[in-house]
Write an enzyme that holds these catalytic residues in place. Structure first.
Site, short mmCIF file in Angstrom:
data_model
loop_
_atom_site.label_atom_id
_atom_site.label_comp_id
_atom_site.label_asym_id
_atom_site.label_seq_id
_atom_site.Cartn_x
_atom_site.Cartn_y
_atom_site.Cartn_z
N ASP A 236 -15.60 0.08 5.34
CA ASP A 236 -14.42 0.83 4.93
C ASP A 236 -13.97 1.79 6.03
O ASP A 236 -12.90 2.38 5.94
CB ASP A 236 -14.71 1.65 3.67
CG ASP A 236 -15.02 0.79 2.47
OD1 ASP A 236 -14.54 -0.35 2.42
OD2 ASP A 236 -15.75 1.26 1.57
N ASP B 282 0.81 -1.21 0.00
CA ASP B 282 0.00 0.00 0.00
C ASP B 282 0.85 1.27 0.00
O ASP B 282 0.36 2.35 0.30
CB ASP B 282 -0.97 0.01 1.19
CG ASP B 282 -2.11 0.99 0.98
OD1 ASP B 282 -2.55 1.16 -0.17
OD2 ASP B 282 -2.56 1.61 1.97
N ASP C 200 -3.20 -4.62 -5.55
CA ASP C 200 -2.53 -3.31 -5.65
C ASP C 200 -1.02 -3.39 -5.88
O ASP C 200 -0.37 -2.36 -6.02
CB ASP C 200 -2.78 -2.44 -4.41
CG ASP C 200 -4.18 -1.85 -4.39
OD1 ASP C 200 -4.86 -1.91 -5.42
OD2 ASP C 200 -4.58 -1.33 -3.34
#
Length: 396
Positions: free
Chosen positions: A376, A188, A226
């Protein structure tokens, strides 16, 4: 992780690179969003593990925000937005073999039944709330559906057993598990989901142990959400080293279990252009080390748009023809929210239920990689199952 945090990714990248050189770069209007949950199903363990569903019975671990990518502002590196369309409108493109390549090969999982691990946050809630009026709908529409199992801790010495506990359970049930290794170094890019192995050598060792637990049956591996689409934050040398490690990981996983299908990170249709994403995937060795790509992890883009984008990326790769794609459909039923509204946005809905029978050319599966109902961070604590949010998705 359908896949997927900045409104202006370029400015964010410049700030990170400047900081590494010892000074702060000023970017006036960049908005950095807090990381969101991609739906950790535990199995991770270890002192840095923050999982939200468990492959082994244990006390509930702490949650960890995981990747969800809002659509960036339009730029030259982003695909042209396509009009919202219903999932049924997805084009039926023909899968053509690239010159000199064979048609799709390897172990097919088309039509195979996916595995629902018997321990998860949503199942914990369902069992603990038999009288809640929301329970029947949440149970039938979310808890009963197969979903991915995430491994987010760098836990050498433990990871093989934790993976094996899931693959053995799936094999006994005659079903196919979906596993998500998520421990790449610089994960990340230092954002809310930061963590992972201390370096690539340690990561390579961890992946070898991970592979030991794969067993011999069919398994789908979503390799490091990612890790490729977000790699622009790294220096050129760091990117090259990461890509080489991902290529080694793919080969290691497939060597340990020839029935494993390994998918590499392709972001989503609102992020990089197909050409750029294909170039990154090519550098990461997907053609020789993987079985295809995954898109839309923890995001909301419509299935039809993701299928179209995935085929564009595969076409830009130029082969081999056996490469396919899987799409995270866990909460994309109503398409994406307004730009910038990424945190538990209202008006979203569950997408297509997980299946390996998509009826779409080169689309191998629709999966729930992000676990729907896990917040989230706006409708509940980041990473925790939030029944109100789950009910909204189930009724959306």
């Amino acid at each position: 992780m359908s896949g997927v945090r900045t409104q202006r990714r370029t400015e964010r990248t410049e700030r990170r690179r400047a900081a590494r050189q010892g000074f702060m770069a000023v970017a006036a209007s960049a908005v950095v969003a807090v990381g969101t949950v991609a739906g950790l199903v535990s199995a991770a363990g270890g002192e840095d593990a923050h999982d939200t569903a468990r492959p082994e019975a244990s006390s509930s671990p702490l949650p960890l925000p995981l990747p969800a990518r809002p659509s960036p502002s339009p730029s030259s590196s982003t695909t042209t937005a396509t009009p919202p369309s219903s999932p049924a409108a997805a084009p039926k493109a023909s899968a053509k073999s690239a010159p000199g390549r064979s048609a799709r090969k390897g172990t097919s999982t088309t039509g195979a039944r996916l595995y629902r691990h018997p321990q998860s946050q949503v199942l914990d809630w369902v069992r603990a709330h038999p009288g809640d009026p929301r329970r029947p709908l949440i149970e039938s529409r979310i808890a009963d559906q197969p979903a991915a199992v995430w491994y987010a801790a760098h836990n050498p010495g433990e990871i093989a057993g934790r993976v094996r506990s899931v693959t053995a359970g799936a094999a006994a049930a005659g079903r196919v598990p979906v596993l998500v290794p998520y421990a790449i170094p610089d994960r990340d890019c230092g954002g809310a989901s930061q963590g992972g192995a201390p370096d690539l050598a340690a990561y390579d060792d961890w992946i070898r142990e991970f592979a030991e637990g794969l067993g011999s049956g069919p398994v789908l591996v979503i390799l490091e959400p990612d890790s490729i689409a977000l790699a622009d934050c790294l220096s050129g040398g760091e990117r090259a080293a990461r890509y080489a490690s991902l290529a080694r990981a793919g080969r290691t996983l497939k060597s340990a279990n020839p029935q494993a299908k390994v998918y590499f990170d392709a972001g989503h249709s609102g992020w990089h252009s197909a050409t750029k994403q294909a170039a990154q995937l090519r550098a990461a060795g997907v053609a020789d080390s993987g079985d295809g790509i995954f898109t839309n992890v923890s995001n909301f883009h419509r299935t039809a748009d993701e299928a179209r984008y995935a085929r564009e990326v595969l076409a830009a790769l130029g082969g081999p023809a056996h490469l396919g794609a899987v799409i995270d459909t866990s909460r994309n039923g109503n398409g994406p929210p307004e730009p910038g509204n990424w945190c538990d946005p209202a008006g979203r809905a569950l997408g297509r239920t997980p299946t390996t029978a998509t009826g779409e050319a080169r689309i191998d599966a629709y999966l729930w990689i992000k676990l729907p109902g896990e917040s989230d961070g706006c409708k509940g604590t980041a990473g925790t199952f939030t029944p109100g949010y789950a009910y909204d998705l189930a009724t959306g």
